[in-house]
Design an enzyme around this catalytic site. Structure first.
Site, PDB file in Angstrom:
ATOM      1  N   ARG A  24     -17.261 -17.298   3.577  1.00 38.46           N
ATOM      2  CA  ARG A  24     -16.901 -15.794   3.688  1.00 38.46           C
ATOM      3  C   ARG A  24     -16.295 -15.524   5.079  1.00 38.46           C
ATOM      4  NH1 ARG A  24     -22.189 -14.106   2.895  1.00 38.46           N
ATOM      5  NH2 ARG A  24     -22.542 -13.983   5.041  1.00 38.46           N
TER       6      ARG A  24
ATOM      7  N   TYR B 133      -3.253   9.614   2.721  1.00 36.04           N
ATOM      8  CA  TYR B 133      -3.653   8.950   1.236  1.00 36.04           C
ATOM      9  C   TYR B 133      -4.969   9.459   0.674  1.00 36.04           C
ATOM     10  CZ  TYR B 133      -4.016   5.070  -1.883  1.00 36.04           C
ATOM     11  OH  TYR B 133      -4.064   4.044  -3.032  1.00 36.04           O
TER      12      TYR B 133
ATOM     13  N   ASP C 128      -2.547   4.495   9.483  1.00 35.72           N
ATOM     14  CA  ASP C 128      -2.326   3.832   8.322  1.00 35.72           C
ATOM     15  C   ASP C 128      -0.584   3.666   8.203  1.00 35.72           C
ATOM     16  OD1 ASP C 128      -1.456   3.085   5.645  1.00 35.72           O
ATOM     17  OD2 ASP C 128      -3.133   4.164   4.715  1.00 35.72           O
TER      18      ASP C 128
ATOM     19  N   LYS D 253       1.356  -3.668  -0.911  1.00 36.67           N
ATOM     20  CA  LYS D 253       2.713  -2.981  -0.919  1.00 36.67           C
ATOM     21  C   LYS D 253       3.717  -4.095  -0.571  1.00 36.67           C
ATOM     22  CE  LYS D 253       0.246   0.362  -2.278  1.00 36.67           C
ATOM     23  NZ  LYS D 253      -0.197   1.344  -1.412  1.00 36.67           N
TER      24      LYS D 253
HETATM   25  C1  LIG Z   1      -1.465   2.244  -1.663  1.00 43.00           C
HETATM   26  C2  LIG Z   1      -1.980   2.526  -0.218  1.00 43.00           C
HETATM   27  C3  LIG Z   1      -3.343   2.197   0.414  1.00 43.00           C
HETATM   28  C4  LIG Z   1      -4.320   1.532  -0.288  1.00 43.00           C
HETATM   29  O1  LIG Z   1      -3.957   0.157  -0.760  1.00 43.00           O
HETATM   30  P1  LIG Z   1      -4.616  -0.444  -2.190  1.00 43.00           P
HETATM   31  O2  LIG Z   1      -4.317  -2.087  -1.650  1.00 43.00           O
HETATM   32  O3  LIG Z   1      -3.859   0.185  -3.084  1.00 43.00           O
HETATM   33  O4  LIG Z   1      -5.954  -0.197  -1.848  1.00 43.00           O
HETATM   34  C5  LIG Z   1      -3.553   3.023   1.504  1.00 43.00           C
HETATM   35  N1  LIG Z   1      -2.842   3.513   2.264  1.00 43.00           N
HETATM   36  C6  LIG Z   1      -1.678   3.966   1.711  1.00 43.00           C
HETATM   37  C7  LIG Z   1      -0.608   4.709   2.485  1.00 43.00           C
HETATM   38  C8  LIG Z   1      -1.285   3.597   0.671  1.00 43.00           C
HETATM   39  O5  LIG Z   1      -0.105   3.726   0.143  1.00 43.00           O
END
Ligand SMILES: *Cc1c(COP(=O)(O)O)cnc(C)c1O
Length: 395
Positions: free
Chosen positions: A61, A115, A187, A212
């Site tokens: 972990r 988001y 973010d 992403k």
């Molecule tokens: C997709 C996304 C997330 C979340 O990511 P996941 O891996 O899909 O949980 C958070 N913030 C932004 C701006 C995103 O586009």
């Protein structure tokens, strides 16, 4: 093979996190899967349990060199950062960052263009544990100072914002927060550290949905939080207590994706801009919400602060409605219809922002596009025939 702080970001993307002790000379750090780690004897076991287990095999972990290599690589991309922790998704990363700085009785200032799952986490989970949230306008800038109260402990930024792409005045908000001892969380999924080095700009915790652009191939869920000075211990303790661990296989794919992120982003950015400029001249389009285009709220901050654009933006269909938007999206041949983005393939999605402070009028329903690595001429031709499909559906 070794990196150097003076190397340019595109070079660091290639060299970062490839420590000899983790790779044994192999180019890509191998996958080390583990739960149990075996000790030589009881004394060895006691020693491992007593010491700081950071970057030492202790228990699965706590990670293996596979996870540490990716975490280290992401830290090296953020000059001034203390460390990175990895999560099983981007959403888990956002939530862990929030939990590492907030306690019952605290207030969070949350950008209204965040988001959607981030907003839901604040309204649901955080509220239930006695943490209140107030929403602020993404273009508030230095005006955030007037919203900071005695209980304000953290400000969450997302720039550009999800779905509507408002670019925030991050330096002004960071300065106001620092003056009052309030933590800033960004973010940074759209820009990545390559287009916006967040820690260098004074942000305390920067979050990536690695799902992403880091992964880049639409096949892994992964998130990261990178901590600025004074924030890594809090982040790691919170994440350990939550039992967070990202799978070594997923981290291996993340690290593999990272190596090509700089060239991919360049292409996503250039093709995205070509498509956005083409759309901006079309009579069927009311607005293009692309940070590099003057019509985008906060465009001046983009020009001042960013090293370029990635491939995600939105546009409004002039005089469109739900039905004509569906005709348009359904008619596309090269754009897939699906959530997420940042992979090599193009995507189109009808989006309807939900806002606490009211949804701005963009002159029609929004379509969000992720511009992939296809030839942009083909993508433009595809969009062109989809506009024709809407015209003929209208008769
Ligand atoms: C997709 C996304 C997330 C979340 O990511 P996941 O891996 O899909 O949980 C958070 N913030 C932004 C701006 C995103 O586009």
């Amino acid at each position: 093979m070794s990196g150097d702080d003076t190397d340019k970001p595109a070079t660091r993307v290639v060299t970062a996190g490839r420590r000899e002790e983790w790779t044994q000379g192999i180019v890509n750090p191998p996958v080390w899967r583990a739960s149990t780690i075996l000790y030589d004897n009881v004394a060895h076991l006691r020693e491992a349990a007593r010491g700081d287990s950071h970057h030492k095999l202790y228990y699965g972990r706590r990670g293996t060199p596979t996870q540490w290599a990716l975490a280290d690589a992401l830290t090296e991309l953020e000059p001034g950062a203390e460390g990175t922790f990895l999560y099983c998704s981007g959403a888990a990363a956002v939530n862990a960052a929030l939990l590492s700085v907030l306690e019952p009785g605290d207030e969070l200032l949350l950008v209204d263009s965040a988001y959607d799952p981030t907003t839901s986490f604040a309204a649901g989970f955080l509220r239930k544990f006695g943490i209140t949230t107030r929403h602020y306008d993404p273009l508030i800038g230095a005006g955030i100072a007037e919203m900071i109260g005695d209980n304000t402990r953290a400000i969450l930024l997302e720039s550009p914002g999800s779905l509507t792409f408002e670019v925030q005045d991050v330096p002004a908000i960071v300065a106001a927060a620092k003056a009052r001892g309030v933590a800033t969380l960004l973010d940074n999924t759209w820009a990545t550290p390559l287009l916006f080095p967040a820690i260098e700009r004074g942000v305390d915790l920067t979050v990536l949905a690695c799902t992403k652009y880091v992964v880049g191939h639409s096949d892994v869920m992964l998130g990261s939080v990178t901590a600025g000075p004074g924030f890594f211990a809090k982040l790691r303790n919170t994440s350990f207590q939550l039992g967070q661990v990202a799978s070594p296989d997923d981290c291996w794919l993340g690290a593999r994706g990272l190596r090509t992120m700089a060239v991919r982003l360049k292409q996503h950015g250039a093709s995205g801009l070509a498509v956005a400029n083409w759309l901006a001249d079309r009579p069927e389009v009311a607005t293009v919400l692309h940070p590099a285009l003057p019509g985008c709220p906060g465009h001046d901050f983009f020009t001042r602060d960013f090293n370029g654009a990635s491939g995600l933006f939105a546009f409004a269909l002039r005089d469109g409605d739900e039905a004509s938007r569906a005709v348009f999206v359904d008619a596309l041949r090269l754009f897939g219809i699906g959530y997420s983005w940042g992979g090599y393939e193009s995507l189109a999605l009808p989006v309807d922002p939900r806002r606490a402070l009211g949804v701005p009028d963009h002159g029609g329903p929004l379509v969000r596009l992720h511009i992939g690595l296809e030839d942009p001429d083909d993508l433009i031709a595809d969009l062109d025939q989809a506009f024709a499909a809407v015209r003929s559906a209208r008769g």
